[in-house]
Design a protein around this motif. Structure first.
Motif, PDB file in Angstrom:
ATOM      1  N   UNK A  98       3.489 -65.097 -23.975  1.00 44.01           N
ATOM      2  CA  UNK A  98       2.168 -65.550 -23.557  1.00 44.01           C
ATOM      3  C   UNK A  98       1.645 -66.659 -24.442  1.00 44.01           C
ATOM      4  N   UNK A  99       1.853 -66.512 -25.746  1.00 49.84           N
ATOM      5  CA  UNK A  99       1.350 -67.552 -26.645  1.00 49.84           C
ATOM      6  C   UNK A  99       2.134 -68.843 -26.485  1.00 49.84           C
ATOM      7  N   UNK A 100       3.442 -68.746 -26.264  1.00 44.54           N
ATOM      8  CA  UNK A 100       4.239 -69.962 -26.091  1.00 44.54           C
ATOM      9  C   UNK A 100       3.797 -70.673 -24.828  1.00 44.54           C
ATOM     10  N   UNK A 101       3.588 -69.897 -23.750  1.00 45.20           N
ATOM     11  CA  UNK A 101       3.167 -70.527 -22.506  1.00 45.20           C
ATOM     12  C   UNK A 101       1.808 -71.180 -22.660  1.00 45.20           C
ATOM     13  N   UNK A 102       0.919 -70.562 -23.445  1.00 45.39           N
ATOM     14  CA  UNK A 102      -0.388 -71.205 -23.614  1.00 45.39           C
ATOM     15  C   UNK A 102      -0.263 -72.486 -24.422  1.00 45.39           C
ATOM     16  N   UNK A 103       0.710 -72.545 -25.354  1.00 46.92           N
ATOM     17  CA  UNK A 103       0.951 -73.823 -26.046  1.00 46.92           C
ATOM     18  C   UNK A 103       1.373 -74.895 -25.053  1.00 46.92           C
ATOM     19  N   UNK A 104       2.298 -74.510 -24.136  1.00 45.82           N
ATOM     20  CA  UNK A 104       2.723 -75.500 -23.145  1.00 45.82           C
ATOM     21  C   UNK A 104       1.561 -75.926 -22.264  1.00 45.82           C
ATOM     22  N   UNK A 105       0.699 -74.976 -21.902  1.00 41.67           N
ATOM     23  CA  UNK A 105      -0.450 -75.321 -21.058  1.00 41.67           C
ATOM     24  C   UNK A 105      -1.345 -76.324 -21.757  1.00 41.67           C
ATOM     25  N   UNK A 106      -1.575 -76.126 -23.070  1.00 42.37           N
ATOM     26  CA  UNK A 106      -2.434 -77.063 -23.800  1.00 42.37           C
ATOM     27  C   UNK A 106      -1.841 -78.458 -23.779  1.00 42.37           C
ATOM     28  N   UNK A 107      -0.519 -78.541 -24.033  1.00 42.63           N
ATOM     29  CA  UNK A 107       0.125 -79.856 -24.074  1.00 42.63           C
ATOM     30  C   UNK A 107       0.047 -80.529 -22.718  1.00 42.63           C
ATOM     31  N   UNK A 108       0.353 -79.769 -21.655  1.00 43.69           N
ATOM     32  CA  UNK A 108       0.342 -80.376 -20.326  1.00 43.69           C
ATOM     33  C   UNK A 108      -1.068 -80.738 -19.891  1.00 43.69           C
ATOM     34  N   UNK A 109      -2.057 -79.968 -20.331  1.00 48.67           N
ATOM     35  CA  UNK A 109      -3.443 -80.334 -20.020  1.00 48.67           C
ATOM     36  C   UNK A 109      -3.818 -81.657 -20.659  1.00 48.67           C
ATOM     37  N   UNK A 110      -3.355 -81.873 -21.901  1.00 45.89           N
ATOM     38  CA  UNK A 110      -3.634 -83.152 -22.547  1.00 45.89           C
ATOM     39  C   UNK A 110      -3.007 -84.296 -21.772  1.00 45.89           C
ATOM     40  N   UNK A 111      -1.746 -84.116 -21.337  1.00 42.27           N
ATOM     41  CA  UNK A 111      -1.082 -85.178 -20.589  1.00 42.27           C
ATOM     42  C   UNK A 111      -1.802 -85.463 -19.279  1.00 42.27           C
ATOM     43  N   UNK A 112      -2.186 -84.376 -18.593  1.00 41.56           N
ATOM     44  CA  UNK A 112      -2.850 -84.563 -17.306  1.00 41.56           C
ATOM     45  C   UNK A 112      -4.216 -85.205 -17.465  1.00 41.56           C
ATOM     46  N   UNK A 113      -4.917 -84.874 -18.539  1.00 40.43           N
ATOM     47  CA  UNK A 113      -6.227 -85.491 -18.767  1.00 40.43           C
ATOM     48  C   UNK A 113      -6.067 -86.979 -19.009  1.00 40.43           C
ATOM     49  N   UNK A 114      -4.993 -87.360 -19.720  1.00 40.76           N
ATOM     50  CA  UNK A 114      -4.783 -88.789 -19.990  1.00 40.76           C
ATOM     51  C   UNK A 114      -4.566 -89.547 -18.685  1.00 40.76           C
ATOM     52  N   UNK A 115      -3.710 -89.006 -17.801  1.00 37.01           N
ATOM     53  CA  UNK A 115      -3.428 -89.718 -16.553  1.00 37.01           C
ATOM     54  C   UNK A 115      -4.657 -89.763 -15.663  1.00 37.01           C
ATOM     55  N   UNK A 116      -5.351 -88.640 -15.569  1.00 38.47           N
ATOM     56  CA  UNK A 116      -6.534 -88.610 -14.710  1.00 38.47           C
ATOM     57  C   UNK A 116      -7.586 -89.583 -15.219  1.00 38.47           C
ATOM     58  N   UNK A 117      -7.708 -89.688 -16.530  1.00 41.93           N
ATOM     59  CA  UNK A 117      -8.672 -90.621 -17.090  1.00 41.93           C
ATOM     60  C   UNK A 117      -8.268 -92.049 -16.807  1.00 41.93           C
ATOM     61  N   UNK A 118      -6.951 -92.326 -16.865  1.00 41.87           N
ATOM     62  CA  UNK A 118      -6.492 -93.687 -16.559  1.00 41.87           C
ATOM     63  C   UNK A 118      -6.833 -94.033 -15.115  1.00 41.87           C
ATOM     64  N   UNK A 119      -6.632 -93.066 -14.216  1.00 45.05           N
ATOM     65  CA  UNK A 119      -6.966 -93.316 -12.811  1.00 45.05           C
ATOM     66  C   UNK A 119      -8.463 -93.550 -12.660  1.00 45.05           C
ATOM     67  N   UNK A 120      -9.259 -92.729 -13.342  1.00 41.09           N
ATOM     68  CA  UNK A 120     -10.713 -92.882 -13.232  1.00 41.09           C
ATOM     69  C   UNK A 120     -11.154 -94.236 -13.776  1.00 41.09           C
ATOM     70  N   UNK A 121     -10.542 -94.681 -14.874  1.00 40.49           N
ATOM     71  CA  UNK A 121     -10.901 -95.987 -15.431  1.00 40.49           C
ATOM     72  C   UNK A 121     -10.544 -97.109 -14.475  1.00 40.49           C
ATOM     73  N   UNK A 122      -9.383 -96.984 -13.832  1.00 41.37           N
ATOM     74  CA  UNK A 122      -9.000 -98.002 -12.863  1.00 41.37           C
ATOM     75  C   UNK A 122      -9.982 -98.052 -11.698  1.00 41.37           C
ATOM     76  N   UNK A 123     -10.388 -96.867 -11.243  1.00 37.03           N
ATOM     77  CA  UNK A 123     -11.352 -96.791 -10.157  1.00 37.03           C
ATOM     78  C   UNK A 123     -12.668 -97.453 -10.560  1.00 37.03           C
ATOM     79  N   UNK A 124     -13.080 -97.170 -11.803  1.00 31.25           N
ATOM     80  CA  UNK A 124     -14.328 -97.756 -12.284  1.00 31.25           C
ATOM     81  C   UNK A 124     -14.216 -99.265 -12.389  1.00 31.25           C
ATOM     82  N   UNK A 125     -13.049 -99.750 -12.836  1.00 35.55           N
ATOM     83  CA  UNK A 125     -12.897-101.195 -12.958  1.00 35.55           C
ATOM     84  C   UNK A 125     -12.916-101.882 -11.607  1.00 35.55           C
ATOM     85  N   UNK A 126     -12.425-101.169 -10.587  1.00 37.40           N
ATOM     86  CA  UNK A 126     -12.380-101.823  -9.283  1.00 37.40           C
ATOM     87  C   UNK A 126     -13.667-101.689  -8.498  1.00 37.40           C
TER      88      UNK A 126
END
Lengths: 262, 101, 418
Positions: free
Chosen positions: B59-87
């Motif tokens: 359970x703890x290992x899986x939660x570590x993976x969840x944290x890492x993947x959440x960080x990656x997903x937040x980065x991509x979603x933010x990039x998309x949001x920034x692009x939307x804002x720029x356009x």
């Protein structure tokens, strides 16, 4: 509750103070009544809670505190209208979740939550908020009908989740899965029970599971996490390069004068 | 198990708050915050089950993976949001209706 | 009767023995005692360091610094300044976001305060002896960034906003090489626990201090110190507070006691990163003079009620604080010697120079035992330097009280040791 002479005395003084506070017309003469009320009520509250909660352990108190902080932070995120305040309540919520992790003997996961999630992902979100700001404290309000619909749906969903989760006897499921007929002697998760999860976590991410392999000789070996670890590392690299490329500075449509890059 | 039920309750409150956030917020970053809340609810459940059942270290290992993947997903979603804002010069998701019928 | 106090091994033992049945309240009392002790250090250290900074900067600039308040050397100058700041008007600008303007100094303060929970001041004198000590400290100190961003944003002024964003970018970027440089001696030591790392470094300073363990830790000390100076936003990396550039950066609109919270956090943060450097590189609480350390350690088992052990620990605490203060003095000295870097220079230094350097040092530190193992035959890698195994040192350097040895073997859960 200790209902002895002092209890009744303090209760009488508190009620008298409250009555005096409410009945005296002249605002400047209320101070002694206010003082009497506050002092007696304060002493009563501290004393009775000390007696009532004599046997609560520290962990129960801390669980309640952090749990309440998590829930209020989450509610703050939902109810705030300003996105920066939402970020602040999210920080409160995630920080308290990290505290809960520490209470659940997951020290390393709690520290990773603080370092990566709160100190990394949330900072990223806040930067995003600053970069997409559309004026000082502009709020995008949700209409009242949306609030009502959200409240109804969310309470139904919460009820459904809780009913289905509380209805399961996790201990029986646990025994059936683990094949234990005796009480769970915490052999499978002894490091989790004691809180010393650092080295077992490191070994597991390298593919070794001494905590599982040494407990039941003859059984298939425990699951190592080396492959997911490598995949996640490469995934993170690829995703961040992609995000950096996507978010590179391009010429903005209708760039108004005076907006400068930071 | 009362302690496990308590953690499940908190996880459920986090999850429902995240879902309501995702559904009602008009700011794209607000929607992202809802996603973070949902992921944290899952993490809390993982760690609670790791502590109170035979799930153990997994359970703890899986939660570590969840944290890492959440960080990656937040980065991509933010990039998309920034692009939307720029356009579009707005971050309001209700204005993302270029492909509207 | 008062000497019997010294026979308890930790504050929590003592309080539990007095309040045995009141479990939660005993815990509250223990936590309060620990917090008050740490707050004393947390508040007095900036008092001293601000005075030190003014004196050192004065001398570097060929003038005297404060000389009036409290005698010839101006000892009480900072106290007088603190009193002045406390009685100032508590302003909050009208265009500021009231809640967050008020809360952000506390976030910064608490983030830096939390780092002291795992920092030991002597052998066994630590509020919480966490297994993940150094990792916890880095994690909690990374929360300071959020307080600074909120302070900059909620002040409602563009100088504060720019200062806050630059500051946040700098701090977040410098956390990466800081963590990697902190990892280099940890790879050599094999533990994240501060008390264990400290105990490993007893004896003569040359082979035992982790700085001299392998050439990569030696270089890592200098890189770590540079990066740590940048991470606590001290010059030459102090764009956020640069009066000549940004009025005062993120704390432009703060005055009085709120401003002093930021500064207490800054100076305490300087001591915290210096404390990490002392433990990871410079031998912790040991003096580094072999016979002196050996005699002090052997004294710890002598004497009734453990008084001598307490006095020896006190001596070790003085040594540790002196080493920390020397590193802070070094930071102050560097501030008044070098000119300030621009923000793009700051970011470039981090991302183009310090980060690859720290990665290379980390790689070297990880491969060093392999090299050593291939050179010397048959011995287990990483645990030897000049013949003596490191893990033997850990067991030998523990205080020789039987109770403590027995307790060390059982893992501790939320039990403070001090």
């Amino acid at each position: 509750m200790a209902t002895n002479f002092f209890f009744w005395l303090l209760l009488v003084v508190a009620i008298a103070g409250l009555a005096g506070l409410l009945l005296v017309r002249d605002a400047s003469r209320r101070t002694p009544w206010l003082a009497a009320f506050l002092v007696s009520f304060g002493v009563l509250a501290v004393w009775q809670s000390a007696v009532m909660f004599k046997d609560t352990t520290a962990s129960q108190v801390l669980f309640s505190l952090f749990g309440a902080a998590v829930c209020f932070g989450a509610l703050g995120v939902v109810l705030s209208q300003n996105v920066v305040r939402m970020a602040f309540w999210l920080i409160v919520s995630l920080g308290s979740t990290s505290g809960l992790f520490f209470l659940l003997n997951a020290d390393f996961v709690g520290a990773v939550q603080l370092l990566v999630y709160v100190g990394g992902t949330l900072v990223l979100l806040i930067f995003g908020v600053m970069l997409t700001a559309s004026g000082p404290y502009v709020t995008m309000k949700t209409s009242p009908t949306e609030w009502v619909a959200a409240a109804v749906v969310s309470s139904l969903l919460l009820g459904l989740i809780l009913v289905s989760a509380f209805g399961v006897d996790w201990q029986a499921v646990d025994y059936a899965e683990a094949g234990n007929t005796t009480t769970q002697d915490a052999s499978a998760g002894s490091s989790v029970q004691e809180g010393t999860t650092l080295r077992p976590l490191g070994w597991a991410l390298l593919g070794l599971r001494p905590d599982k392999d040494l407990q039941k000789p003859g059984e298939p070996s425990g699951v190592g996490y080396l492959l997911p670890f490598e995949i996640v590392s490469v995934h993170l690299l690829v995703v961040l390069i992609g995000a950096a490329y996507l978010a590179r500075a391009k010429r903005r449509v209708d760039q108004t004068p005076g907006t400068t890059a930071l | 198990m009362p302690e496990l039920n308590f953690c499940i309750l908190i996880g459920a409150v986090l999850f429902v708050s995240g879902v309501v956030c995702m559904a009602t917020k008009r700011n794209a970053i607000g929607v992202l915050m809802g996603v973070e809340l949902v992921l944290n609810a899952a993490n809390l459940n993982f760690v609670a089950f790791a502590r109170y059942t035979a799930l153990g270290l997994d359970g703890q290992i899986l939660s570590l993976f969840v944290i890492v993947l959440a960080a990656a997903e937040a980065a991509v979603a933010l990039a998309i949001a920034l692009n939307f804002y720029n356009n579009h010069l707005t971050i309001d998701v209700d204005r993302a209706d270029d492909l509207h019928g | 009767m008062i000497f019997a106090l010294f026979s308890y091994d930790s504050i929590s033992d003592f309080v539990d023995s007095m309040m045995g049945s009141w479990a939660a309240w005993a815990w509250v009392v223990v936590a309060l005692i620990h917090a008050v002790i740490i707050i004393h250090f947390f508040a007095v250290a900036p008092l001293f360091y601000i005075w030190l900074e003014r004196k050192v900067s004065g001398r570097i600039q060929d003038r005297l610094g404060p000389t009036r308040v409290g005698g010839k050397f101006g000892w009480l100058q900072t106290l007088a300044d603190g009193l002045k700041l406390i009685q100032k008007e508590d302003l909050c600008p009208q265009s500021a976001d009231q809640l967050m303007f008020r809360i952000s100094p506390y976030i910064v303060f608490v983030a830096t305060f939390g780092a002291f929970i795992v920092l030991p001041f002597s052998n066994g004198w630590v509020a919480q002896n966490l297994e993940i000590g150094i990792f916890f400290m880095l994690a909690v100190m990374s929360l300071e960034v959020i307080g600074i961003i909120l302070a900059g944003y909620s002040s409602g002024s563009k100088w504060a906003l720019f200062g806050g964003m630059r500051e946040a970018a700098q701090m977040v970027s410098y956390e990466i090489p800081m963590a990697i440089c902190a990892l280099v001696p940890i790879v050599a030591a094999g533990s994240l626990n501060f008390v264990e790392i400290g105990r490993m470094q007893s004896g003569w300073f040359f082979p035992n201090w982790l700085m001299f363990n392998n050439p990569f830790t030696f270089l890592a000390f200098f890189v770590y110190f540079t990066v740590a100076t940048a991470s606590v936003k001290r010059a030459p990396f102090d764009l956020a507070e640069a009066e000549s550039e940004l009025v005062a950066g993120f704390h432009t609109e703060y005055s009085g006691i709120r401003w002093s919270y930021f500064f207490m956090a800054e100076y305490a943060g300087m001591f915290a990163v210096s404390g990490i450097a002392v433990f990871l590189f410079l031998g912790g609480w040991y003096t580094g003079i072999g016979p002196l350390d050996a005699s002090l350690v052997s004294l710890q088992s002598v004497g009734p009620y453990g008084i001598l052990s307490y006095i020896v620990n006190l001596i070790f605490m003085v040594v540790f604080i002196t080493k920390g203060c020397l590193l802070v003095f070094l930071q102050i000295w560097i501030r008044w010697t070098f000119p300030r870097l621009r923000i793009d220079q700051v970011m470039m230094t981090c991302l183009k120079y310090l980060l690859p350097m720290s990665c290379a040092l980390f790689l070297g530190a990880v491969l060093w035992p392999l090299l050593y193992y291939s050179v010397s035959s048959g011995e287990s890698p990483r645990t030897k330097w000049f013949g003596e195994p490191l893990y033997d040192k850990v067991i030998a350097a523990e205080p020789a009280s039987a109770e403590q040895a027995a307790r060390q073997s059982a893992p501790q859960l939320a039990k403070g040791e001090r």
